[in-house]
Design an enzyme around this catalytic site. Sequence first.
Site, PDB file in Angstrom:
ATOM      1  N   GLY A 164       0.808  -1.219   0.000  1.00 29.04           N
ATOM      2  CA  GLY A 164       0.000   0.000   0.000  1.00 29.04           C
ATOM      3  C   GLY A 164       0.841   1.269   0.000  1.00 29.04           C
ATOM      4  CE  LYS A 201      18.311   6.393 -11.537  1.00 24.84           C
ATOM      5  NZ  LYS A 201      19.153   7.469 -10.968  1.00 24.84           N
ATOM      6  CG  LEU A 203      12.181   3.980 -12.249  1.00 28.43           C
ATOM      7  CD1 LEU A 203      11.357   2.785 -12.688  1.00 28.43           C
ATOM      8  CD2 LEU A 203      13.380   4.154 -13.172  1.00 28.43           C
ATOM      9  CG  HIS A 235       0.973   4.380  -4.085  1.00 34.00           C
ATOM     10  ND1 HIS A 235       1.808   4.670  -5.131  1.00 34.00           N
ATOM     11  CD2 HIS A 235       1.537   4.908  -2.987  1.00 34.00           C
ATOM     12  CE1 HIS A 235       2.846   5.363  -4.680  1.00 34.00           C
ATOM     13  NE2 HIS A 235       2.703   5.525  -3.382  1.00 34.00           N
ATOM     14  NE  ARG A 291      -4.136  -9.548  -5.150  1.00 31.60           N
ATOM     15  CZ  ARG A 291      -4.198  -8.430  -5.870  1.00 31.60           C
ATOM     16  NH1 ARG A 291      -5.000  -8.372  -6.918  1.00 31.60           N
ATOM     17  NH2 ARG A 291      -3.468  -7.385  -5.585  1.00 31.60           N
ATOM     18  CB  VAL A 294      -9.652  -4.739  -9.157  1.00 29.37           C
ATOM     19  CG1 VAL A 294     -10.888  -3.892  -9.413  1.00 29.37           C
ATOM     20  CG2 VAL A 294      -9.465  -4.991  -7.669  1.00 29.37           C
TER      21      VAL A 294
HETATM   22  P1  ADP Z   1       3.484  -1.527  -2.452  1.00 32.14           P
HETATM   23  O1  ADP Z   1       3.586  -3.015  -2.276  1.00 32.14           O
HETATM   24  O2  ADP Z   1       3.693  -0.769  -1.170  1.00 32.14           O
HETATM   25  O3  ADP Z   1       2.274  -1.110  -3.192  1.00 32.14           O
HETATM   26  P2  ADP Z   1       5.154  -1.287  -4.850  1.00 32.14           P
HETATM   27  O4  ADP Z   1       6.544  -1.762  -4.949  1.00 32.14           O
HETATM   28  O5  ADP Z   1       4.116  -2.062  -5.572  1.00 32.14           O
HETATM   29  O6  ADP Z   1       4.776  -1.121  -3.296  1.00 32.14           O
HETATM   30  O7  ADP Z   1       5.099   0.209  -5.310  1.00 32.14           O
HETATM   31  C1  ADP Z   1       3.942   0.992  -5.156  1.00 32.14           C
HETATM   32  C2  ADP Z   1       4.035   2.238  -6.018  1.00 32.14           C
HETATM   33  O8  ADP Z   1       5.155   3.032  -5.619  1.00 32.14           O
HETATM   34  C3  ADP Z   1       4.261   1.954  -7.488  1.00 32.14           C
HETATM   35  O9  ADP Z   1       3.050   1.697  -8.175  1.00 32.14           O
HETATM   36  C4  ADP Z   1       4.912   3.252  -7.914  1.00 32.14           C
HETATM   37  O10 ADP Z   1       3.914   4.243  -8.030  1.00 32.14           O
HETATM   38  C5  ADP Z   1       5.794   3.617  -6.745  1.00 32.14           C
HETATM   39  N1  ADP Z   1       7.155   3.050  -6.890  1.00 32.14           N
HETATM   40  C6  ADP Z   1       7.609   1.847  -6.474  1.00 32.14           C
HETATM   41  N2  ADP Z   1       8.898   1.646  -6.795  1.00 32.14           N
HETATM   42  C7  ADP Z   1       9.294   2.776  -7.441  1.00 32.14           C
HETATM   43  C8  ADP Z   1      10.538   3.218  -8.035  1.00 32.14           C
HETATM   44  N3  ADP Z   1      11.645   2.472  -8.017  1.00 32.14           N
HETATM   45  N4  ADP Z   1      10.557   4.455  -8.602  1.00 32.14           N
HETATM   46  C9  ADP Z   1       9.453   5.231  -8.617  1.00 32.14           C
HETATM   47  N5  ADP Z   1       8.271   4.893  -8.082  1.00 32.14           N
HETATM   48  C10 ADP Z   1       8.176   3.669  -7.497  1.00 32.14           C
END
Ligand code: ADP
Length: 453
Positions: A164, A201, A203, A235, A291, A294
């Site tokens: 999240g 890194k 992005l 998110h 899984r 949505v």
């Molecule tokens: P969570 O499990 O907390 O949802 P995620 O790894 O899926 O974490 O990342 C959630 C959101 O955070 C991504 O959809 C993106 O918007 C942002 N994010 C994650 N990693 C990066 C990254 N390396 N650079 C920029 N944004 C990131």
Amino acid sequence: MFKKILIANRGEIALRILRACKELGIATVAVHSTADADAMHVRLAEESVCIGPPSARESYLNIPSLLAACEITGADAVHPGYGFLAENARFAEILADHNIHFIGPKAEHIRIMGDKIEAKKTAQALGIPVVPGSDGGITADDEAYRVAAEIGFPVLVKAAAGGGGRGMKVALTREDLSHALSAARTEALAAFGDDSVYLEKYLATPRHIEVQVLGDGRGHAIHLGERDCSLQRRHQKVWEEAPSPVISPEQRAEIGETCAKAMRDLKYLGVGTIEFLYENSRFYFIEMNTRIQVEHPVTEMVTGIDLINEQIRVAAGEPLTLQQSDIVMEGHAIECRVNAEHPATFRPSPGKITHYHVPGGLGIRVDSNAYQGYVIPPTYDSLVGKLIVHGKTRDECLRRLRRALDEFVVDGIDTTLPLFRTLVRTRDIAEGRYDIHWLEHFLSEGEGKGKVG
Ligand code: ADP
């Protein structure tokens, strides 16, 4: 094939699973909390069992109650839907111990993908491109400085146990890093009871693009193309489309085959989604969801494949008869998640739907458990339903979506329908020009400010 499936979920996904079961000729058991006694899927299922009070912890997450419901009804399989117990490896194991099938992947795969560091290592070993960063967790600060110098600022500190978007901190420069590390550790400890972090890194302007996969658990796996879910708020995905407006057929085939091959090597069972950030024509793995998602209907609309039907059949041990060449993406599909929330403030708006009219016509699908007189309980997520529209081209899809949104009536509560009516008429959206920050920017500073609602 299974004889009777217990649907361990609620809302639109419970109804979606029930529909797939009916078409497969499988009997269904609905389970519900006391708050959901009037739910549509409870009315339509052959049998139903009340499993507890409104609190999800005491009902939809209550494993002993669910086991008792299986026992009473003689269900031989459980479909967990999404959320709740869908990615709980222990639940899958407990069901297996009771000779009940879990409709999902092997417990070991759920476990690997549930641990962010493990998932990233596994993805990399399987040949999936990942975001440059630390090899596993970071314990000492000087290690973080070394990795950051290697990959270059800005960097992102992420919680190993994350979810999240919590426990995530950006360090724009070397000066920010020590603060980002301690802030991420503190937040992760408070949220997950685990302060392990790792470095990636950062992005700046990526899109969120995810690949749908399907495997039979014995080494045959295919992909069903990508979905673009870049339109997000906090998110949370708001609008999803397939195919992505920025991915070429060659890129689709390449990243799709990379994912399908990884799933063949893993002997992955069932449906899964491999999520990427996409920037400057490159894909970077962020996580895999083990899984149904949505937003699965947009993939169904362009491929004509019923993903839940396939998921149930492979879980029952049937071979996957689809070959990669059977998957042809036709046209374009967009999904809008209609939430019971104020369209500008996003304040939840549970309550009674006094008037309900869904759009219809060619290429329109509404996946919703709502009906006139239905009361949305305040206890769970605020999804009222999903409007999914298909067109021969993206342009036709957008025109049809505009028309469908204008027909959709949900009175008595606030919904996000007015937000979508604005978005579908916005130039950047029409041109497919948006990244994962676009919507937040639009709502707080851009043209959307004060306009919606
Ligand atoms: P969570 O499990 O907390 O949802 P995620 O790894 O899926 O974490 O990342 C959630 C959101 O955070 C991504 O959809 C993106 O918007 C942002 N994010 C994650 N990693 C990066 C990254 N390396 N650079 C920029 N944004 C990131």
